[in-house]
Design a protein around this motif. Structure first.
Motif, PDB file in Angstrom:
ATOM      1  N   TYR A 187       0.865  -1.174   0.000  1.00  0.00           N
ATOM      2  CA  TYR A 187       0.000   0.000   0.000  1.00  0.00           C
ATOM      3  C   TYR A 187       0.909   1.234   0.000  1.00  0.00           C
ATOM      4  O   TYR A 187       2.023   1.192   0.532  1.00  0.00           O
ATOM      5  N   ILE A 196      -0.545   7.741  -7.321  1.00  0.00           N
ATOM      6  CA  ILE A 196      -1.217   6.608  -6.688  1.00  0.00           C
ATOM      7  C   ILE A 196      -1.701   5.632  -7.752  1.00  0.00           C
ATOM      8  O   ILE A 196      -1.520   4.405  -7.629  1.00  0.00           O
ATOM      9  N   LYS A 197      -2.311   6.148  -8.803  1.00  0.00           N
ATOM     10  CA  LYS A 197      -2.793   5.286  -9.884  1.00  0.00           C
ATOM     11  C   LYS A 197      -1.643   4.529 -10.543  1.00  0.00           C
ATOM     12  O   LYS A 197      -1.771   3.343 -10.881  1.00  0.00           O
ATOM     13  N   CYS A 199       1.194   3.645  -9.117  1.00  0.00           N
ATOM     14  CA  CYS A 199       1.643   2.603  -8.181  1.00  0.00           C
ATOM     15  C   CYS A 199       0.705   1.397  -8.209  1.00  0.00           C
ATOM     16  O   CYS A 199       1.154   0.240  -8.164  1.00  0.00           O
ATOM     17  N   ILE A 200      -0.581   1.652  -8.282  1.00  0.00           N
ATOM     18  CA  ILE A 200      -1.552   0.546  -8.351  1.00  0.00           C
ATOM     19  C   ILE A 200      -1.359  -0.219  -9.653  1.00  0.00           C
ATOM     20  O   ILE A 200      -1.416  -1.460  -9.679  1.00  0.00           O
ATOM     21  N   ALA A 204       0.643  -2.267  -6.583  1.00  0.00           N
ATOM     22  CA  ALA A 204       0.178  -1.941  -5.236  1.00  0.00           C
ATOM     23  C   ALA A 204      -1.311  -2.243  -5.101  1.00  0.00           C
ATOM     24  O   ALA A 204      -2.084  -2.068  -6.047  1.00  0.00           O
ATOM     25  N   LYS A 205      -1.706  -2.703  -3.930  1.00  0.00           N
ATOM     26  CA  LYS A 205      -3.112  -3.044  -3.706  1.00  0.00           C
ATOM     27  C   LYS A 205      -3.993  -1.810  -3.614  1.00  0.00           C
ATOM     28  O   LYS A 205      -5.149  -1.825  -4.065  1.00  0.00           O
ATOM     29  N   ALA A 206      -3.466  -0.749  -3.033  1.00  0.00           N
ATOM     30  CA  ALA A 206      -4.248   0.484  -2.900  1.00  0.00           C
ATOM     31  C   ALA A 206      -3.310   1.624  -2.540  1.00  0.00           C
ATOM     32  O   ALA A 206      -2.174   1.413  -2.106  1.00  0.00           O
ATOM     33  N   GLY A 207      -3.811   2.845  -2.727  1.00  0.00           N
ATOM     34  CA  GLY A 207      -3.046   4.026  -2.362  1.00  0.00           C
ATOM     35  C   GLY A 207      -3.960   5.048  -1.712  1.00  0.00           C
ATOM     36  O   GLY A 207      -5.170   5.062  -1.949  1.00  0.00           O
TER      37      GLY A 207
END
Length: 338
Positions: A187, A196-197, A199-200, A204-207
């Protein structure tokens, strides 16, 4: 040779100059650099915000290139090897903490923003074959700092929940790549929805946007709590992390750009057995382990941009402005000495 030198000038603190090509002494090798990468450290030095500033030093801690010469006592078999450079100097005998003589390549010792650099033969490692020069050059300082934080200090294991703050930073991005390779549940936080987008999209599971009022509740609900937090900012948000930790969780911080917290929730820390652990760039053994890990998992560093060496000052300016996602890299082509 051409080199980026820290100079005593009221405005142009860093300048591309022609200086003498170094000669390897006993135990050293001469590396003809193919690429080098910037770190926040370089810009802080430019701004005079780093301790023990030394003028007339070639900056740069990250670099990759080809061994061209060797000094006395070094095997000539190294000549022609494609290598990346470990920027550690005199870590010392204790793997847990650096010695009083510890320093980093690129100030006070001449660094990698040059056509050539001399380093100890023990500080070169074979360039990962799956990476190009620019990707390989991006690894050393940020990659090693993240490796120590995630594994050496954080002891991250498969299946654990890890929160990496400030996902726009180079160290944070390496931490994310390592944690994903280790099959942890990753995360991130950022002040940018676009980052954030991204990384997902990378796994990544969420940001969570730390500019939002309830991001802490959102993170806790989405994850169920964190085993490890990797942070570089410090400040009052440490208390937010403490509230989100699983019992016996580990908060690892490798910087404190937001300073110290006004208060620290020590009651929650001792009751839940929470550890607050400082960390720096890793030791020489961890550098070797990091290269092996990168090779094993075919990790590819995230690059924001690559530009020619002649435009390196523009890379510093871009770092100062912020907004980059990934490492800022320069390609270096050796020219005839003047």
């Amino acid at each position: 040779m051409k080199a980026l030198v820290l100079v005593d000038h009221p405005e142009e603190k860093i300048q591309l100059l022609t200086i003498e090509k170094p000669v390897p002494t006993k135990g050293q090798v001469l590396v003809r650099l193919k690429a080098a990468a910037l770190n926040r450290r370089d810009q802080w030095i430019r701004e005079g915000k780093y301790p023990n500033i030394q003028i007339n030093t070639v900056l740069g801690s990250d670099g990759a290139g080809i061994v061209e010469e060797v000094g006395a006592g070094v095997s000539s078999s190294l000549i022609g090897k494609e290598v990346i450079i470990n920027p550690n100097i005199e870590w010392g005998d204790n793997p847990k903490v650096q010695s009083k003589n510890y320093r980093i390549l690129g100030m006070p010792v001449n660094g990698t923003f040059a056509e050539y650099v001399t380093v100890e033969a023990a500080k070169i490692h074979e360039k990962p074959a799956h990476l190009n020069w620019e990707q390989a050059a991006a690894i050393p300082l940020g990659g090693l700092t993240a490796f120590r934080a995630v594994f050496g200090q954080g002891q991250l294991a498969e299946g654990q929940n890890i929160l990496i703050s400030g996902a726009g930073g180079g160290v944070a991005q390496f931490a994310m790549l390592y944690a994903l390779a280790a099959k942890a549940n990753v995360y991130v936080t950022s002040g940018s929805e676009d980052k954030i987008k991204t990384c997902i999209a990378l796994g990544a599971k969420a940001g969570f946007n730390y500019k939002g009022e309830d991001w802490q509740k959102e993170a806790l609900q989405a994850s169920g709590g964190f085993d490890v937090v990797i942070d570089s900012a410090g400040g009052d948000q440490l208390n937010d992390f403490i509230k989100m930790m699983k019992p016996a969780g580990m908060i690892v911080f490798y910087g404190a750009t937001n300073g110290t917290p006004q208060k620290l929730d020590m009651f929650r820390m001792f009751w839940n057995q929470i550890t607050l652990q400082g960390s720096t760039m890793g030791n020489d053994q961890e550098f070797e382990q990091m290269v092996a890990f990168i090779n094993q998992h075919k990790i590819i560093p995230i690059l924001d941009s690559v530009r020619p060496f002649s435009e390196i000052i523009s890379a510093f300016d871009a770092m100062k402005m912020g907004g980059a996602f990934g490492k800022l890299v320069v390609g270096i082509e050796t020219e005839l000495l003047i």
